[in-house]
Structure formats: C-alpha cells, structure tokens
Enzyme design. Structure first.
Site, PDB file in Angstrom:
ATOM      1  N   ARG A   1       3.232   8.325  -3.270  1.00  0.00           N
ATOM      2  CA  ARG A   1       3.971   7.043  -3.283  1.00  0.00           C
ATOM      3  C   ARG A   1       5.394   7.192  -2.762  1.00  0.00           C
ATOM      4  NH1 ARG A   1      -0.333   6.838  -3.777  1.00  0.00           N
ATOM      5  NH2 ARG A   1      -1.595   5.986  -5.449  1.00  0.00           N
TER       6      ARG A   1
ATOM      7  N   CYS B   1       0.310  -0.524 -10.516  1.00  0.00           N
ATOM      8  CA  CYS B   1       0.916   0.398 -11.484  1.00  0.00           C
ATOM      9  C   CYS B   1       2.433   0.251 -11.471  1.00  0.00           C
ATOM     10  CB  CYS B   1       0.532   1.837 -11.151  1.00  0.00           C
ATOM     11  SG  CYS B   1      -1.193   2.166 -11.526  1.00  0.00           S
TER      12      CYS B   1
ATOM     13  N   GLU C   1       7.031   3.015  -9.906  1.00  0.00           N
ATOM     14  CA  GLU C   1       6.326   2.930  -8.621  1.00  0.00           C
ATOM     15  C   GLU C   1       6.637   1.567  -7.994  1.00  0.00           C
ATOM     16  OE1 GLU C   1       2.231   4.179  -8.551  1.00  0.00           O
ATOM     17  OE2 GLU C   1       1.721   2.689  -7.031  1.00  0.00           O
TER      18      GLU C   1
HETATM   19  C1  FAD Z   1      -3.829  -5.476  -8.377  1.00  0.00           C
HETATM   20  C2  FAD Z   1      -3.039  -4.415  -7.633  1.00  0.00           C
HETATM   21  C3  FAD Z   1      -3.601  -3.169  -7.422  1.00  0.00           C
HETATM   22  C4  FAD Z   1      -2.886  -2.165  -6.748  1.00  0.00           C
HETATM   23  N1  FAD Z   1      -3.471  -0.953  -6.563  1.00  0.00           N
HETATM   24  C5  FAD Z   1      -2.825  -0.007  -5.865  1.00  0.00           C
HETATM   25  C6  FAD Z   1      -3.439   1.282  -5.622  1.00  0.00           C
HETATM   26  O1  FAD Z   1      -4.566   1.536  -6.003  1.00  0.00           O
HETATM   27  N2  FAD Z   1      -2.716   2.188  -4.915  1.00  0.00           N
HETATM   28  C7  FAD Z   1      -1.464   1.945  -4.437  1.00  0.00           C
HETATM   29  O2  FAD Z   1      -0.892   2.809  -3.785  1.00  0.00           O
HETATM   30  N3  FAD Z   1      -0.863   0.758  -4.684  1.00  0.00           N
HETATM   31  C8  FAD Z   1      -1.498  -0.216  -5.363  1.00  0.00           C
HETATM   32  N4  FAD Z   1      -0.876  -1.420  -5.600  1.00  0.00           N
HETATM   33  C9  FAD Z   1       0.498  -1.643  -5.148  1.00  0.00           C
HETATM   34  C10 FAD Z   1       0.630  -2.275  -3.744  1.00  0.00           C
HETATM   35  O3  FAD Z   1      -0.523  -3.005  -3.421  1.00  0.00           O
HETATM   36  C11 FAD Z   1       0.891  -1.226  -2.656  1.00  0.00           C
HETATM   37  O4  FAD Z   1       2.073  -0.504  -2.905  1.00  0.00           O
HETATM   38  C12 FAD Z   1       0.968  -1.880  -1.262  1.00  0.00           C
HETATM   39  O5  FAD Z   1       0.797  -0.885  -0.277  1.00  0.00           O
HETATM   40  C13 FAD Z   1       2.296  -2.623  -0.999  1.00  0.00           C
HETATM   41  O6  FAD Z   1       2.178  -3.321   0.233  1.00  0.00           O
HETATM   42  P1  FAD Z   1       2.891  -4.727   0.459  1.00  0.00           P
HETATM   43  O7  FAD Z   1       2.698  -5.103   1.880  1.00  0.00           O
HETATM   44  O8  FAD Z   1       2.450  -5.717  -0.549  1.00  0.00           O
HETATM   45  O9  FAD Z   1       4.423  -4.327   0.231  1.00  0.00           O
HETATM   46  P2  FAD Z   1       5.545  -5.165  -0.521  1.00  0.00           P
HETATM   47  O10 FAD Z   1       5.216  -5.238  -1.962  1.00  0.00           O
HETATM   48  O11 FAD Z   1       5.820  -6.430   0.181  1.00  0.00           O
HETATM   49  O12 FAD Z   1       6.790  -4.179  -0.308  1.00  0.00           O
HETATM   50  C14 FAD Z   1       6.813  -2.904  -0.902  1.00  0.00           C
HETATM   51  C15 FAD Z   1       7.890  -2.062  -0.185  1.00  0.00           C
HETATM   52  O13 FAD Z   1       7.480  -1.833   1.146  1.00  0.00           O
HETATM   53  C16 FAD Z   1       8.478  -2.273   2.060  1.00  0.00           C
HETATM   54  N5  FAD Z   1       7.808  -2.781   3.255  1.00  0.00           N
HETATM   55  C17 FAD Z   1       6.887  -3.762   3.346  1.00  0.00           C
HETATM   56  N6  FAD Z   1       6.499  -3.908   4.633  1.00  0.00           N
HETATM   57  C18 FAD Z   1       7.192  -2.987   5.352  1.00  0.00           C
HETATM   58  C19 FAD Z   1       7.257  -2.638   6.734  1.00  0.00           C
HETATM   59  N7  FAD Z   1       6.537  -3.263   7.664  1.00  0.00           N
HETATM   60  N8  FAD Z   1       8.106  -1.649   7.110  1.00  0.00           N
HETATM   61  C20 FAD Z   1       8.859  -1.005   6.199  1.00  0.00           C
HETATM   62  N9  FAD Z   1       8.848  -1.279   4.888  1.00  0.00           N
HETATM   63  C21 FAD Z   1       8.024  -2.260   4.472  1.00  0.00           C
HETATM   64  C22 FAD Z   1       9.227  -3.376   1.316  1.00  0.00           C
HETATM   65  O14 FAD Z   1      10.527  -3.560   1.860  1.00  0.00           O
HETATM   66  C23 FAD Z   1       9.244  -2.792  -0.084  1.00  0.00           C
HETATM   67  O15 FAD Z   1      10.260  -1.818  -0.189  1.00  0.00           O
HETATM   68  C24 FAD Z   1      -1.578  -2.429  -6.271  1.00  0.00           C
HETATM   69  C25 FAD Z   1      -1.003  -3.717  -6.483  1.00  0.00           C
HETATM   70  C26 FAD Z   1      -1.726  -4.693  -7.145  1.00  0.00           C
HETATM   71  C27 FAD Z   1      -1.101  -6.065  -7.333  1.00  0.00           C
END
Ligand code: FAD
Length: 302
Positions: A177, A226, A296
């Site tokens: 992460r 998480c 996280e």
């Molecule tokens: C029900 C549920 C289950 C989940 N299960 C998992 C799991 O199994 N494993 C896991 O790792 N995570 C999990 N997550 C967490 C989450 O889905 C991941 O971390 C996901 O990859 C975040 O992506 P996002 O586009 O939603 O990022 P966001 O939440 O929008 O942003 C997260 C971070 O990434 C940055 N960011 C977003 N896009 C970019 C880009 N293009 N360039 C640079 N930085 C960027 C943002 O600025 C921020 O700092 C879960 C979440 C939920 C709600």
C-alpha cells in the site's frame, strides 16, 4: 473553495476542463463523507501542465480524486479545488500480452476487459473499487495480487517539474500500500503486462474472489475498505476484533460488525466522527498490544 478569478474561469473551457462548482465530495466518495468545493474534470491530459500552472499562479491549492474509494475527506467548505481525470474511450487497449489503460478507467472493469482478451493475473483485484490511477498510487492488492507486479510503464504528470514523463516499471518501487511516486505525481496511463490464460479459468478465479469478499466484507455499507494497514506479522482487523470493538461507534461512524478493519458510515457520519473513531481504536490497540496502527485510508484534512 470557489474559483472566482474571471481570467482563470475563462481559461478552463479552452483547456477542455469542465468545472462543477460547489460539488459535495460526500457524493463522490465511497464513505459518503466530505464537504464542498469546485471539481475540475480534465479530459485533455496534455492540458494538465497549463492547468496546474494556472492554479498555482492564482494561489489555488488542489487535490487529485480518483474513484474516491480510499478517501476520508474533511467536512464543510474545503480549502482546495479537486481535480479528476474524466474517463477516456477506449479505456483499455490490448496489444499482445500487454494492455495500455487510462488512469481514469475503473479497475474492476479493466480486469474484466483483459479477461475477455484471455489475459489474466489480476483476478485478485476484481473487487477493489476505484480507478486504475488510484490503484497505482496505493499499489492496491488483494488475495496475494498487487497491481505493481504487472506494471511495465507509467505515463505520469510530474507536477513538481511540470512535465509529462514515461517511467519504466523498474524505476518505481511498489510496496505494501505504498509506492515511490512523488506526492504530487499524477498517473495518466499505464502499460500492464498480463498472463495469457483461458477466459473460463480467469472467470473461475474471479468468482472465488468475489465470493470471499462477499463473505467477509460489508459491501452494502459506506466504507473506504480497510482503515489501517496490517502491522508486520499481524492482521489489524483481528487485533481490533479481539478487543471486542466490532459495532463500536462515534455518532454514525462505526466499526463494522462484519470486518473489524472496515469502518462504516452508518448514516450521517462526519469526518470529525470518523477521525475520532480512528483515534480511539488506534489508542485501544496501542494500549492492549503496544502496536501503532498506521492508516491505509488517505485523509484529506482541511
Ligand atoms: C469496499 C471496499 C473494498 C476495498 N478493498 C480493497 C482491497 O482489497 N485492496 C486494496 O488495496 N484496497 C481496497 N480498497 C481501497 C480502495 O479501493 C483502493 O485503495 C483503490 O485503489 C483506490 O482507488 P481510487 O481511484 O478510489 O482512489 P481515491 O480514493 O480517489 O484516491 C486515493 C489516493 O490516490 C490518489 N490518486 C487517485 N488517482 C490518482 C492518479 N491518477 N494519479 C495519482 N494519484 C491518484 C488520490 O490523490 C489519493 O491520494 C477497498 C475500498 C472499498 C470501499
């Protein structure tokens, strides 16, 4: 924050940037928490350098939103604008065993689209919500798979230097992460190298992963996945569960009774409620086990 400078407002359409004034981030995050600000949707990636330079010239701070699935955002009027890459079509372009993917693409849809081209490896990531850009930033992972393992190249806008560069996979460290990208790097596209597999085999693994997720996670409630990273050699969820904290709440912020490392917005939780709950749980774990839990979830404080 509201963009008010007329010259800046006039420049946005020329740059292909759509402005959605007064957007409630509670409606854009999986937690359903977050105050209001101007949202700028960017279609033309080549316009990013000029947009970021203009925002800096006008003294307007900004944050980058992906799918909003790993974010806890402050309440009230936010002191920065939010940038978001608008999805492009086609989001995924397959060449042999590789796929070029736009950073705004949905991660799950990308896994499925690659599967249809008999390209697997990423099955474990199927239920991770959010965008490919967010997954790269977080090095998203599940069931023994992490996105970093498949990365061959990343096109990234390096905001500190104002340039768009292509990095090779070996130039980036992908850890649990965590990645070695600079804090203000913006991922624009990625080239993934996948594993040739029959679609039916990939689908079978996807179904198993989906079932495991449904059995253990509160998927029909508002969460950010998480809250804490697992400390070395332990499971954060197990530590919290052993303290009997499932169901523990501050206002409408609650430790899920299904998965103790998922905190949920059970109604009208505020960021302040969620931060208090995070602090209380961390303190209880510290006192009981001497373990300091690290978040996280990414927290955007005002
Ligand atoms: C029900 C549920 C289950 C989940 N299960 C998992 C799991 O199994 N494993 C896991 O790792 N995570 C999990 N997550 C967490 C989450 O889905 C991941 O971390 C996901 O990859 C975040 O992506 P996002 O586009 O939603 O990022 P966001 O939440 O929008 O942003 C997260 C971070 O990434 C940055 N960011 C977003 N896009 C970019 C880009 N293009 N360039 C640079 N930085 C960027 C943002 O600025 C921020 O700092 C879960 C979440 C939920 C709600």
């Amino acid at each position: 924050m509201r963009i008010e400078a007329p010259e800046l407002l006039a420049a946005l359409p020329r740059l292909g940037v759509e402005r959605w004034p007064g957007t409630a981030l509670a409606e854009r995050t999986y937690f359903g928490i977050g105050g209001t600000t101007d949202l700028l949707r960017i279609r033309d990636r080549q316009a990013l350098p000029e947009l970021v330079r203009l925002l800096r010239d006008y003294g307007i701070p900004s944050r980058l939103l992906g799918g909003g699935s790993n974010l806890l955002v402050a309440d009230g009027e936010l002191p920065w604008v939010v940038l978001q890459l608008a999805p492009l079509a086609p989001a995924v372009q397959i060449e042999g065993q590789t796929a070029w993917v736009d950073a705004a693409a949905d991660l799950g849809a990308t896994v499925t689209q690659c599967a249809r081209a008999n390209l697997g490896g990423m099955e474990g990531l199927i239920g991770v919500p959010g965008s490919v850009g967010g997954a790269l930033r977080m090095n998203a992972g599940a069931y023994g798979t992490q996105i970093g393992s498949f990365v061959r190249e990343v096109v990234v806008y390096r905001a500190a230097r104002g340039v768009i560069e292509t990095l090779r996979g070996e130039q980036i460290r992908f850890e649990y992460r965590h990645t070695s990208f600079d804090a203000d790097d913006m991922m624009l596209a990625v080239k993934l190298e996948l594993v040739a597999k029959p679609f039916a085999e990939i689908l079978h693994t996807i179904r198993i992963c989906n079932e495991k997720r449904r059995a253990s996670q509160p998927l029909n409630q508002k969460s950010a996945g998480c809250i804490f990273k697992n400390p070395p050699g332990a499971s954060a969820g197990r530590l919290i569960d052993e303290l009997g904290l499932k169901g523990f709440r501050v206002g409408d912020a609650m430790v899920s009774d299904r998965h103790a490392n998922f905190f949920i917005n059970a109604g009208a939780a505020t960021c302040a409620d969620m931060l208090r709950l995070i602090d209380l749980v961390r303190e209880r774990v510290r006192r009981a086990y001497g373990v300091e839990l690290e978040e996280e979830v990414i927290i955007w404080k005002a």
